[in-house]
Write a protein that holds these residues in place. Structure first.
Motif, PDB file in Angstrom:
ATOM      1  N   ARG A 100      -2.579  78.562  81.051  1.00 57.51           N
ATOM      2  CA  ARG A 100      -1.832  77.418  80.001  1.00 57.51           C
ATOM      3  C   ARG A 100      -2.049  77.772  78.821  1.00 57.51           C
ATOM      4  O   ARG A 100      -1.478  76.826  77.912  1.00 57.51           O
ATOM      5  CB  ARG A 100      -3.484  76.943  80.340  1.00 57.51           C
ATOM      6  N   SER A 101      -3.272  78.873  78.229  1.00 60.79           N
ATOM      7  CA  SER A 101      -3.241  79.671  76.818  1.00 60.79           C
ATOM      8  C   SER A 101      -1.224  79.973  76.552  1.00 60.79           C
ATOM      9  O   SER A 101      -1.053  79.380  75.338  1.00 60.79           O
ATOM     10  CB  SER A 101      -3.935  80.940  76.866  1.00 60.79           C
ATOM     11  N   LEU A 102      -0.719  80.830  77.226  1.00 65.02           N
ATOM     12  CA  LEU A 102       0.881  81.290  77.158  1.00 65.02           C
ATOM     13  C   LEU A 102       1.350  79.871  76.721  1.00 65.02           C
ATOM     14  O   LEU A 102       2.487  79.985  76.149  1.00 65.02           O
ATOM     15  CB  LEU A 102       1.323  82.135  78.144  1.00 65.02           C
ATOM     16  N   VAL A 103       1.987  79.154  77.901  1.00 71.24           N
ATOM     17  CA  VAL A 103       2.315  78.080  77.802  1.00 71.24           C
ATOM     18  C   VAL A 103       2.030  77.274  76.387  1.00 71.24           C
ATOM     19  O   VAL A 103       3.108  76.297  75.644  1.00 71.24           O
ATOM     20  CB  VAL A 103       2.202  76.118  78.783  1.00 71.24           C
ATOM     21  N   ILE A 104       0.542  76.660  76.355  1.00 72.79           N
ATOM     22  CA  ILE A 104       0.263  75.966  74.816  1.00 72.79           C
ATOM     23  C   ILE A 104       0.974  76.852  73.476  1.00 72.79           C
ATOM     24  O   ILE A 104       1.304  76.144  72.746  1.00 72.79           O
ATOM     25  CB  ILE A 104      -0.841  76.104  74.702  1.00 72.79           C
ATOM     26  N   ALA A 105       1.141  77.918  73.360  1.00 76.45           N
ATOM     27  CA  ALA A 105       1.585  78.489  72.699  1.00 76.45           C
ATOM     28  C   ALA A 105       2.899  79.389  71.951  1.00 76.45           C
ATOM     29  O   ALA A 105       3.405  78.946  71.415  1.00 76.45           O
ATOM     30  CB  ALA A 105       1.127  80.340  72.447  1.00 76.45           C
ATOM     31  N   ALA A 106       3.755  79.018  73.720  1.00 83.49           N
ATOM     32  CA  ALA A 106       5.322  79.055  73.866  1.00 83.49           C
ATOM     33  C   ALA A 106       5.530  77.223  72.820  1.00 83.49           C
ATOM     34  O   ALA A 106       6.133  76.795  72.671  1.00 83.49           O
ATOM     35  CB  ALA A 106       5.752  79.490  74.492  1.00 83.49           C
ATOM     36  N   GLY A 107       4.695  75.713  73.450  1.00 87.68           N
ATOM     37  CA  GLY A 107       4.844  75.314  73.358  1.00 87.68           C
ATOM     38  C   GLY A 107       4.581  75.204  71.738  1.00 87.68           C
ATOM     39  O   GLY A 107       5.341  73.432  70.555  1.00 87.68           O
ATOM     40  N   ALA A 108       3.266  75.295  71.052  1.00 91.06           N
ATOM     41  CA  ALA A 108       3.907  75.479  69.971  1.00 91.06           C
ATOM     42  C   ALA A 108       4.768  75.755  68.820  1.00 91.06           C
ATOM     43  O   ALA A 108       5.722  75.664  68.357  1.00 91.06           O
ATOM     44  CB  ALA A 108       2.427  76.106  69.193  1.00 91.06           C
ATOM     45  N   LEU A 109       5.126  77.144  69.707  1.00 91.55           N
ATOM     46  CA  LEU A 109       6.340  77.834  68.699  1.00 91.55           C
ATOM     47  C   LEU A 109       7.773  77.124  68.350  1.00 91.55           C
ATOM     48  O   LEU A 109       8.150  77.476  67.726  1.00 91.55           O
ATOM     49  CB  LEU A 109       6.333  79.213  69.528  1.00 91.55           C
ATOM     50  N   ALA A 110       7.364  76.735  69.766  1.00 89.92           N
ATOM     51  CA  ALA A 110       9.126  75.740  69.259  1.00 89.92           C
ATOM     52  C   ALA A 110       9.046  74.424  69.407  1.00 89.92           C
ATOM     53  O   ALA A 110       9.733  74.438  68.518  1.00 89.92           O
ATOM     54  CB  ALA A 110       9.214  74.887  71.484  1.00 89.92           C
ATOM     55  N   VAL A 111       8.078  73.681  68.849  1.00 84.96           N
ATOM     56  CA  VAL A 111       8.056  72.779  67.782  1.00 84.96           C
ATOM     57  C   VAL A 111       8.161  72.951  66.485  1.00 84.96           C
ATOM     58  O   VAL A 111       8.616  72.104  65.498  1.00 84.96           O
ATOM     59  CB  VAL A 111       6.492  72.266  68.234  1.00 84.96           C
ATOM     60  N   VAL A 112       7.615  74.148  66.331  1.00 85.12           N
ATOM     61  CA  VAL A 112       7.831  75.012  64.586  1.00 85.12           C
ATOM     62  C   VAL A 112       9.057  74.959  64.630  1.00 85.12           C
ATOM     63  O   VAL A 112       9.793  75.235  63.356  1.00 85.12           O
ATOM     64  CB  VAL A 112       6.660  76.406  64.244  1.00 85.12           C
ATOM     65  N   THR A 113       9.995  75.630  65.629  1.00 86.74           N
ATOM     66  CA  THR A 113      11.349  76.574  65.801  1.00 86.74           C
ATOM     67  C   THR A 113      12.310  74.848  64.781  1.00 86.74           C
ATOM     68  O   THR A 113      12.939  75.185  64.383  1.00 86.74           O
ATOM     69  CB  THR A 113      11.828  77.039  66.337  1.00 86.74           C
ATOM     70  N   LEU A 114      12.109  73.637  66.219  1.00 86.97           N
ATOM     71  CA  LEU A 114      12.461  73.047  65.624  1.00 86.97           C
ATOM     72  C   LEU A 114      12.750  71.810  64.690  1.00 86.97           C
ATOM     73  O   LEU A 114      13.086  71.089  64.204  1.00 86.97           O
ATOM     74  CB  LEU A 114      12.409  71.924  67.282  1.00 86.97           C
TER      75      LEU A 114
END
Length: 52
Positions: free
Chosen positions: A12-26
């Motif tokens: 779950r932490s990995l999914v949250i971190a990946a989502g946050a990275l995607a938002v920042v990149t976009l």
């Protein structure tokens, strides 16, 4: 029981971190395209001014 929940928390932490990275990149990409659009517009205006 905590040992059984540990893999779920980790994933779950990995999914949250990946989502946050995607938002920042976009968000960064939006800013880049906006800047590219302004540069292209300025170049077009310069060409129009030279053509007059």
């Amino acid at each position: 029981m905590n040992k059984l929940n540990a893999p779920q928390r980790k994933s779950r932490s990995l999914v949250i971190a990946a989502g946050a990275l995607a938002v920042v990149t976009l968000l960064g990409a939006c800013n880049t395209f906006e800047g590219m659009g302004r540069d292209t517009e300025r170049a077009g205006e310069a060409i129009q001014d030279k053509a007059k």
